[in-house]
Design a protein around this motif. Structure first.
Motif, PDB file in Angstrom:
ATOM      1  N   ARG A 110       0.844  -1.199   0.000  1.00  0.00           N
ATOM      2  CA  ARG A 110       0.000   0.000   0.000  1.00  0.00           C
ATOM      3  C   ARG A 110       0.875   1.243   0.000  1.00  0.00           C
ATOM      4  NH1 ARG A 110      -3.408   2.263   4.697  1.00  0.00           N
ATOM      5  NH2 ARG A 110      -3.454   0.128   5.431  1.00  0.00           N
ATOM      6  N   ILE A 111       0.531   2.190  -0.889  1.00  0.00           N
ATOM      7  CA  ILE A 111       1.276   3.449  -0.948  1.00  0.00           C
ATOM      8  C   ILE A 111       0.398   4.650  -0.634  1.00  0.00           C
ATOM      9  CG2 ILE A 111       3.026   2.587  -2.546  1.00  0.00           C
ATOM     10  CD1 ILE A 111       1.519   4.125  -4.793  1.00  0.00           C
ATOM     11  N   ALA A 112      -0.930   4.480  -0.674  1.00  0.00           N
ATOM     12  CA  ALA A 112      -1.814   5.614  -0.391  1.00  0.00           C
ATOM     13  C   ALA A 112      -3.212   5.117  -0.052  1.00  0.00           C
ATOM     14  CB  ALA A 112      -1.885   6.552  -1.594  1.00  0.00           C
ATOM     15  N   ALA A 113      -3.902   5.926   0.728  1.00  0.00           N
ATOM     16  CA  ALA A 113      -5.317   5.670   1.024  1.00  0.00           C
ATOM     17  C   ALA A 113      -5.964   7.006   1.330  1.00  0.00           C
ATOM     18  CB  ALA A 113      -5.460   4.718   2.211  1.00  0.00           C
ATOM     19  N   ASP A 114      -7.129   7.226   0.753  1.00  0.00           N
ATOM     20  CA  ASP A 114      -7.854   8.464   1.001  1.00  0.00           C
ATOM     21  C   ASP A 114      -9.327   8.185   0.766  1.00  0.00           C
ATOM     22  OD1 ASP A 114      -8.276  11.079   1.680  1.00  0.00           O
ATOM     23  OD2 ASP A 114      -7.352  11.938  -0.102  1.00  0.00           O
ATOM     24  N   GLY A 115     -10.164   9.007   1.327  1.00  0.00           N
ATOM     25  CA  GLY A 115     -11.576   8.765   1.134  1.00  0.00           C
ATOM     26  C   GLY A 115     -12.434   9.920   1.571  1.00  0.00           C
ATOM     27  N   ASP A 116     -13.733   9.751   1.335  1.00  0.00           N
ATOM     28  CA  ASP A 116     -14.718  10.717   1.802  1.00  0.00           C
ATOM     29  C   ASP A 116     -15.690   9.963   2.693  1.00  0.00           C
ATOM     30  OD1 ASP A 116     -16.491   9.344   0.090  1.00  0.00           O
ATOM     31  OD2 ASP A 116     -16.242  10.803  -1.514  1.00  0.00           O
ATOM     32  N   ALA A 117     -16.856  10.510   2.923  1.00  0.00           N
ATOM     33  CA  ALA A 117     -17.813   9.886   3.832  1.00  0.00           C
ATOM     34  C   ALA A 117     -18.350   8.558   3.295  1.00  0.00           C
ATOM     35  CB  ALA A 117     -18.972  10.843   4.101  1.00  0.00           C
ATOM     36  N   GLU A 118     -18.375   8.380   1.989  1.00  0.00           N
ATOM     37  CA  GLU A 118     -18.995   7.196   1.402  1.00  0.00           C
ATOM     38  C   GLU A 118     -18.020   6.109   0.964  1.00  0.00           C
ATOM     39  OE1 GLU A 118     -21.742   8.210  -1.674  1.00  0.00           O
ATOM     40  OE2 GLU A 118     -22.597   9.841  -0.507  1.00  0.00           O
ATOM     41  N   LYS A 119     -16.917   6.513   0.350  1.00  0.00           N
ATOM     42  CA  LYS A 119     -16.009   5.509  -0.203  1.00  0.00           C
ATOM     43  C   LYS A 119     -14.556   5.932  -0.013  1.00  0.00           C
ATOM     44  CE  LYS A 119     -16.351   7.450  -4.856  1.00  0.00           C
ATOM     45  NZ  LYS A 119     -17.006   8.658  -4.440  1.00  0.00           N
ATOM     46  N   SER A 120     -13.695   4.943  -0.091  1.00  0.00           N
ATOM     47  CA  SER A 120     -12.259   5.188   0.012  1.00  0.00           C
ATOM     48  C   SER A 120     -11.551   4.565  -1.178  1.00  0.00           C
ATOM     49  CB  SER A 120     -11.699   4.577   1.299  1.00  0.00           C
ATOM     50  OG  SER A 120     -12.189   5.252   2.422  1.00  0.00           O
ATOM     51  N   VAL A 123      -4.501   2.569  -2.731  1.00  0.00           N
ATOM     52  CA  VAL A 123      -3.607   2.354  -3.869  1.00  0.00           C
ATOM     53  C   VAL A 123      -2.412   1.521  -3.431  1.00  0.00           C
ATOM     54  CG1 VAL A 123      -2.226   3.468  -5.666  1.00  0.00           C
ATOM     55  CG2 VAL A 123      -4.304   4.581  -4.809  1.00  0.00           C
ATOM     56  N   TYR A 124      -2.099   0.525  -4.248  1.00  0.00           N
ATOM     57  CA  TYR A 124      -0.973  -0.367  -4.000  1.00  0.00           C
ATOM     58  C   TYR A 124      -0.008  -0.294  -5.172  1.00  0.00           C
ATOM     59  CZ  TYR A 124      -4.137  -2.211  -0.527  1.00  0.00           C
ATOM     60  OH  TYR A 124      -4.985  -2.319   0.536  1.00  0.00           O
ATOM     61  N   SER A 125       1.264  -0.518  -4.862  1.00  0.00           N
ATOM     62  CA  SER A 125       2.294  -0.588  -5.890  1.00  0.00           C
ATOM     63  C   SER A 125       2.901  -1.981  -5.837  1.00  0.00           C
ATOM     64  CB  SER A 125       3.367   0.460  -5.619  1.00  0.00           C
ATOM     65  OG  SER A 125       4.433   0.332  -6.534  1.00  0.00           O
ATOM     66  N   ASN A 126       3.149  -2.556  -7.000  1.00  0.00           N
ATOM     67  CA  ASN A 126       3.792  -3.862  -7.044  1.00  0.00           C
ATOM     68  C   ASN A 126       5.298  -3.647  -7.030  1.00  0.00           C
ATOM     69  OD1 ASN A 126       5.034  -6.336  -8.372  1.00  0.00           O
ATOM     70  ND2 ASN A 126       2.922  -6.990  -7.987  1.00  0.00           N
TER      71      ASN A 126
END
Length: 157
Positions: A110-120, A123-126
């Motif tokens: 995992r390199i990033a995670a972000d979201g709002d009230a409904e969904k997130s 992001v992953y990097s191989n």
């Protein structure tokens, strides 16, 4: 010196997350350049073998439950735990994941995670291929540990 290194890491982390968010927001111009058999549908997911403390560092919108759910999904994929995969993702997400195949399946980080009230968006990097995997998670379902919280997955090359 340690403060300078920590500041640099923070700046780099924000830059990576901002860049990934921009690619996603722009509808994936980068995503559209993937080779014809590499398409991954709107409803699948992948996570990595990232520890919880390492993963939290990469969260901007702090979607901890959704990011953890995605991480557990990726771990299930790496372990080929079919029952867990079927429980965590929608059928179309699983279909897209299967189209990708299992090559280098244990190398997603995992390199990033972000979201709002409904969904997130997680992001992953191989680590081997450099490909990016974008996983969309329904926050409410992830918070409730409900089935099929992983709604979609897109793979970039």
């Amino acid at each position: 010196m340690s403060a300078i290194i920590d500041h640099h890491r923070s700046v780099v982390r924000r830059t990576v997350v901002s860049t990934v968010a921009a690619v996603i927001a722009l509808g994936g111009g980068l995503l559209a350049t993937q080779p014809a058999g590499a398409a991954v549908s709107q409803q699948s997911s992948e996570a990595s073998s990232t520890s919880a403390s390492e993963a939290d560092v990469h969260s901007v919108g702090h979607p901890k439950a959704a990011a953890k759910y995605a991480d557990e999904f990726i771990s299930a994929w790496a372990a080929d735990a079919r029952d867990d995969l079927n429980k965590r993702a929608t059928p179309s997400a699983l279909e897209a994941l299967n189209e990708h195949g299992r090559a280098n399946v244990k190398e997603w980080k995992r390199i990033a995670a972000d979201g709002d009230a409904e969904k997130s968006t997680v992001v992953y990097s191989n680590r081997v291929t450099g490909a990016l995997l974008v996983v969309h998670v329904d926050n409410r379902a992830a918070d409730d540990k409900a089935d099929h919280a992983v709604r979609s997955v897109r793979l970039t090359r």
